[in-house]
Design a protein around this motif. Structure first.
Motif, PDB file in Angstrom:
ATOM      1  N   PRO A 105       0.738  -1.189   0.158  1.00 14.03           N
ATOM      2  CA  PRO A 105       0.001   0.021  -0.057  1.00 14.03           C
ATOM      3  C   PRO A 105       0.857   1.286   0.141  1.00 14.03           C
ATOM      4  CG  PRO A 105       0.278  -0.783   2.075  1.00 14.03           C
ATOM      5  CD  PRO A 105       1.036  -1.871   1.364  1.00 14.03           C
ATOM      6  N   GLN A 107       1.407   4.667   0.968  1.00 13.20           N
ATOM      7  CA  GLN A 107       0.839   5.684   1.590  1.00 13.20           C
ATOM      8  C   GLN A 107       1.761   6.082   3.034  1.00 13.20           C
ATOM      9  OE1 GLN A 107      -0.206   8.491   2.278  1.00 13.20           O
ATOM     10  NE2 GLN A 107      -2.385   8.101   1.520  1.00 13.20           N
ATOM     11  N   TYR A 117      -9.033   5.103   3.036  1.00 12.19           N
ATOM     12  CA  TYR A 117      -8.580   3.905   2.344  1.00 12.19           C
ATOM     13  C   TYR A 117      -8.644   3.692   0.591  1.00 12.19           C
ATOM     14  CZ  TYR A 117      -7.556   2.973   7.253  1.00 12.19           C
ATOM     15  OH  TYR A 117      -7.316   3.233   8.402  1.00 12.19           O
ATOM     16  N   GLU A 118     -10.092   4.120   0.328  1.00 10.44           N
ATOM     17  CA  GLU A 118     -10.428   4.239  -0.832  1.00 10.44           C
ATOM     18  C   GLU A 118      -9.421   4.778  -2.006  1.00 10.44           C
ATOM     19  OE1 GLU A 118     -13.027   3.467  -4.294  1.00 10.44           O
ATOM     20  OE2 GLU A 118     -13.155   2.711  -2.126  1.00 10.44           O
ATOM     21  N   LYS A 119      -8.602   5.857  -1.452  1.00 14.75           N
ATOM     22  CA  LYS A 119      -7.526   6.456  -2.404  1.00 14.75           C
ATOM     23  C   LYS A 119      -6.079   6.126  -2.354  1.00 14.75           C
ATOM     24  CE  LYS A 119     -10.224  10.809  -1.825  1.00 14.75           C
ATOM     25  NZ  LYS A 119      -9.895  12.287  -1.461  1.00 14.75           N
ATOM     26  N   ILE A 120      -6.097   4.998  -1.172  1.00 11.14           N
ATOM     27  CA  ILE A 120      -4.470   4.539  -1.257  1.00 11.14           C
ATOM     28  C   ILE A 120      -4.290   3.396  -2.382  1.00 11.14           C
ATOM     29  CG2 ILE A 120      -3.196   2.926   0.343  1.00 11.14           C
ATOM     30  CD1 ILE A 120      -4.552   4.124   2.673  1.00 11.14           C
ATOM     31  N   SER A 143      -9.714  -0.258  -2.077  1.00  4.61           N
ATOM     32  CA  SER A 143      -9.380   0.797  -2.760  1.00  4.61           C
ATOM     33  C   SER A 143      -9.955   0.906  -4.358  1.00  4.61           C
ATOM     34  CB  SER A 143      -7.680   0.816  -2.809  1.00  4.61           C
ATOM     35  OG  SER A 143      -6.972   1.817  -3.634  1.00  4.61           O
ATOM     36  N   SER A 144      -9.756   1.998  -4.941  1.00  5.36           N
ATOM     37  CA  SER A 144     -10.327   2.062  -6.188  1.00  5.36           C
ATOM     38  C   SER A 144      -8.899   2.143  -7.199  1.00  5.36           C
ATOM     39  CB  SER A 144     -11.018   3.117  -6.771  1.00  5.36           C
ATOM     40  OG  SER A 144     -10.463   4.497  -5.990  1.00  5.36           O
ATOM     41  N   ASN A 145      -7.955   2.292  -6.317  1.00  4.58           N
ATOM     42  CA  ASN A 145      -6.462   2.440  -7.148  1.00  4.58           C
ATOM     43  C   ASN A 145      -5.563   1.186  -6.909  1.00  4.58           C
ATOM     44  OD1 ASN A 145      -6.802   5.128  -8.054  1.00  4.58           O
ATOM     45  ND2 ASN A 145      -6.553   5.787  -5.907  1.00  4.58           N
TER      46      ASN A 145
END
Length: 249
Positions: A105, A107, A117-120, A143-145
């Motif tokens: 991850p 971050q 957490y969705e952006k990590i 996450s979406s990424n």
């Protein structure tokens, strides 16, 4: 799928919290720091142990890079997947007859700081396609990424992160030392910091550069040099030389 997280530090805590928020069951958090494990248990109601490692299909090792290989020897099960969360280590550092992977991850993690957490971004590396699908699907629930990555690329991802995060935060620390030394509240500089970060969401960092070095303003540069000494002066001169070189001044 039975999941066990190994570790009790910042990454382990946030990964457990991210899974918890998405209703992804965690069979156990295993580690050596009983106090930290108890705090995680109190907040997230996840079973923990310091001496008895639960049976699992997936073990995620969230410990310091220096400890990954030693900790991985605690897993004696063969028919399972083991992933570390390091940005710089190859998956082959894991010691065991199990299937090996990386689940990284991207971050900076601190237990005191809430995260979206969705952006990590999550970067996954595995030995086979089935394990790749398993970890990509797991990361996508949080996450979406999410993307696949080789160790070679992940090394550069981690290096970029050190420049973009760790070095920048160190400069914030040095800046606060200067402001504290003059009894200037550091929060006065937060709007400037916020705008600097905001700009690079819209403008290339190289285009967004401002300051005396990019203007080749020797009067201001020399004035600043007179106010600094030792390590801070070295950092100031090194940064300005780099800026001047980039803009061929």
């Amino acid at each position: 799928m039975q999941i066990v997280i190994i570790g009790s530090g910042n990454v382990a805590y946030h990964l457990a919290k991210a899974f918890n928020q998405k209703k992804i069951p965690i069979a156990q958090i295993f580690g050596r720091n009983k106090g930290d494990l108890e705090k995680i248990n109190q907040e997230l109601s996840i079973p923990y142990s310091t001496d008895q490692l639960e049976d699992a299909d997936l073990y995620i090792i969230c410990v310091s890079d220096q400890s990954v290989d030693l900790v991985s020897t605690l897993i004696t099960k063969k028919d399972c997947l083991v992933a570390h969360t390091s940005g710089s280590l190859p998956k082959e550092v894991l010691v065991g007859a199990y299937r090996k992977a990386s689940f990284y991850p991207l971050q900076t993690f601190s237990k005191q700081k809430e995260l979206d957490y969705e952006k990590i971004p999550f970067f996954v590396e595995t030995e086979d396609n089935q394990d790749k699908k398993t970890l990509l699907d797991l990361a996508s629930k949080v996450s979406s990424n999410v993307m696949e990555s080789t160790h070679e690329k992940r090394k550069y991802i981690h290096l970029t992160a050190v420049f973009a995060c760790n070095f920048v935060n160190h400069l914030f620390t040095k800046a606060k030392e200067i402001s504290d030394g003059q009894e200037i509240p550091f929060n006065y500089f937060l709007p400037l910091i916020d705008e600097t970060v905001k700009k690079i969401h819209e403008i290339e960092p190289k285009v967004a550069q401002t300051g005396p070095a990019v203007r080749n303003d020797e009067r201001v540069l020399q004035l600043h040099q007179q106010l600094l000494e030792d390590e801070s002066l070295k950092i100031y001169n090194t940064m300005n030389r780099s800026i001047k070189t980039m803009y061929e001044l």
